[in-house]
Scaffold this motif. Sequence first.
Motif, PDB file in Angstrom:
ATOM      1  N   GLY A 151      18.280  55.120 114.524  1.00 13.79           N
ATOM      2  CA  GLY A 151      18.812  56.400 114.989  1.00 13.79           C
ATOM      3  C   GLY A 151      20.285  56.269 115.350  1.00 13.79           C
ATOM      4  N   ARG A 152      20.720  57.012 116.367  1.00  8.64           N
ATOM      5  CA  ARG A 152      22.115  56.921 116.817  1.00  8.64           C
ATOM      6  C   ARG A 152      22.321  55.565 117.497  1.00  8.64           C
ATOM      7  N   HIS A 170      13.806  56.009 125.075  1.00  6.71           N
ATOM      8  CA  HIS A 170      13.997  54.664 125.617  1.00  6.71           C
ATOM      9  C   HIS A 170      15.273  54.088 125.029  1.00  6.71           C
ATOM     10  N   LEU A 171      15.732  52.971 125.582  1.00  5.25           N
ATOM     11  CA  LEU A 171      16.877  52.249 125.044  1.00  5.25           C
ATOM     12  C   LEU A 171      16.396  50.962 124.406  1.00  5.25           C
ATOM     13  N   HIS A 172      16.713  50.785 123.128  1.00 12.24           N
ATOM     14  CA  HIS A 172      16.466  49.516 122.435  1.00 12.24           C
ATOM     15  C   HIS A 172      17.759  48.717 122.507  1.00 12.24           C
ATOM     16  N   LEU A 196      30.561  53.747 130.466  1.00 13.82           N
ATOM     17  CA  LEU A 196      29.564  54.618 129.858  1.00 13.82           C
ATOM     18  C   LEU A 196      29.818  54.708 128.356  1.00 13.82           C
ATOM     19  N   ILE A 197      28.770  54.419 127.552  1.00  7.34           N
ATOM     20  CA  ILE A 197      28.938  54.478 126.094  1.00  7.34           C
ATOM     21  C   ILE A 197      28.017  55.492 125.437  1.00  7.34           C
ATOM     22  N   GLY A 198      26.973  55.963 126.132  1.00  5.20           N
ATOM     23  CA  GLY A 198      26.053  56.914 125.521  1.00  5.20           C
ATOM     24  C   GLY A 198      24.920  57.265 126.447  1.00  5.20           C
ATOM     25  N   TYR A 199      23.906  57.930 125.860  1.00  5.40           N
ATOM     26  CA  TYR A 199      22.793  58.446 126.657  1.00  5.40           C
ATOM     27  C   TYR A 199      21.463  58.154 125.962  1.00  5.40           C
ATOM     28  N   VAL A 200      20.457  57.880 126.768  1.00  2.15           N
ATOM     29  CA  VAL A 200      19.124  57.545 126.262  1.00  2.15           C
ATOM     30  C   VAL A 200      18.577  58.693 125.421  1.00  2.15           C
ATOM     31  N   GLY A 201      17.882  58.352 124.349  1.00  2.96           N
ATOM     32  CA  GLY A 201      17.267  59.362 123.498  1.00  2.96           C
ATOM     33  C   GLY A 201      16.060  58.796 122.779  1.00  2.96           C
ATOM     34  N   ALA A 218      20.381  51.253 120.659  1.00  6.22           N
ATOM     35  CA  ALA A 218      19.809  52.140 119.644  1.00  6.22           C
ATOM     36  C   ALA A 218      19.002  53.286 120.249  1.00  6.22           C
ATOM     37  N   HIS A 219      18.707  54.278 119.387  1.00  6.50           N
ATOM     38  CA  HIS A 219      17.899  55.463 119.685  1.00  6.50           C
ATOM     39  C   HIS A 219      18.596  56.420 120.651  1.00  6.50           C
ATOM     40  N   MET A 220      19.914  56.392 120.722  1.00  9.92           N
ATOM     41  CA  MET A 220      20.655  57.250 121.656  1.00  9.92           C
ATOM     42  C   MET A 220      20.486  58.723 121.298  1.00  9.92           C
ATOM     43  N   SER A 221      20.520  59.570 122.315  1.00  9.89           N
ATOM     44  CA  SER A 221      20.508  61.013 122.080  1.00  9.89           C
ATOM     45  C   SER A 221      21.903  61.495 121.687  1.00  9.89           C
TER      46      SER A 221
END
Length: 468
Positions: free
Chosen positions: A340-341, A390-392, A376-381, A356-359
């Motif tokens: 994903g993102r 979740h965050l991988h 801060l680099i991103g958000y959980v998705g 991985a798997h960011m929203s």
Amino acid sequence: MAFKTTRDQRAQRWRIVPSLIAATFAFSACQFVSASGSMAQVKAPNKNHLKAPTKSTSTVPSEDVQPFAIGTDGSVADQLVALKIDPADAQAAADAVTKALEQLDRKTTNSGRAVMESQGANNPKRLIALQLYSAKSMAVELHRGADGSYGFKLAPNATEKDDERVSSLPSTSQAASPGSRSVVAGSVALVKVSASSGLATSLASTGASSATLKELSEALAGFTNAKVEVWKGRTVDGAPRLLAASISNGGNKQSFWWFAPPNQPEGWFDESGRRLGGTALAEPSGGARVSSPFGTRHYYGRSSGGGFHNGIDFEGKTGMPIYAAADGVLNHQGWYFNYGRTIKISHADNFETLYAHMSRFADGMGPGSRVKKGDLIGYVGSTGRSTGPHLHFSVIVNGQFVDPAPYISEKGGNSVLVNESLVAYRQWQQEIRKAAGAKDDSNNRFRGLQGAEPWSHNPFSSRNVDRL
């Protein structure tokens, strides 16, 4: 004494039972009617609340996506033409598919998905992207270039020879170079540290990260009325840095050094090569619980299967923040197959982290952006192949996935430099001493080095070393 009744008396008793049952049902019916009456007095919701959501009036055309089957010969040209795609696009895509299938160990694809764009009424459609699927997941993805040609990339594990431990995620910018371990001549200077204002205030103008200031402050916290000296400079890669800190209190002297190991994230180390802060990486999810560890997965109730998990999963809810685990450079930001993102950060020559798997991604960042530990680099998705938010998190060393747990744990064994990294560290210390003009040691600024001698070669690579 026994009680006896006649047949007529027993018959009379059973005649009463139906009457009691009928009375019970009648009483229940009265209660239901009464309750219905009270419910009828509740005001019904406004009819406007029950209307379907108003459809968007946006004029942006929606994607025209069409699935199709792939023949046994792997040809897709006829299928694309049948979807009314421009024959030139169909042939160019078919040529790219042929090249892609040549790299697969077997013809794994059996279906496809075409993303098209209208070129007006009565005109053939333009092919924008094409995905080819195996029985399990996506195997090949094609995208149209500006010149009308189609480039392709294979998904991870698309071929039988793929090693699940090897990262195939592309890098769109260069990682940190060895230049970060060479100092520009004449750039080293002493930073004046005021005892009254404190270390953090004195070093604020140097651009040091909050993580660096925290680590140095904690290391120097045990000294009172001590003399603190800090050196700054510029490395060959062009980055300004704090290079070393020395503290003296009477006869007690210590020095701490910034260093970028070739196979670990950069950081601050004491004389023995022990990392300040204890861990090479900070937890990227702010201390969330680990829901799935690194290694072979075993599912409850299954005797086999599960596959290999090349990272750690942290629990989370959509929108929770994700932070950089260490200083580094973004070398990938975008969608990548089942991940994903995804963001990938280079922290050293041969050390990367993956999220991985960011929203969504944090604003103002992209490939080539420098980040600091805790940014801060991103958000959980739950994008990509995911069963829930979740965050991988993965660690990649020399192109291979390794267990991230030892790098985020003080007991993991990666907090002390050893072998080649320790050799490079000693050479770095000597270079800083020389650049700072302390070669003769007349000012005793780096006496804390404790007489370490320059290492002009790697003692661990000697041919005389016994081999096990």
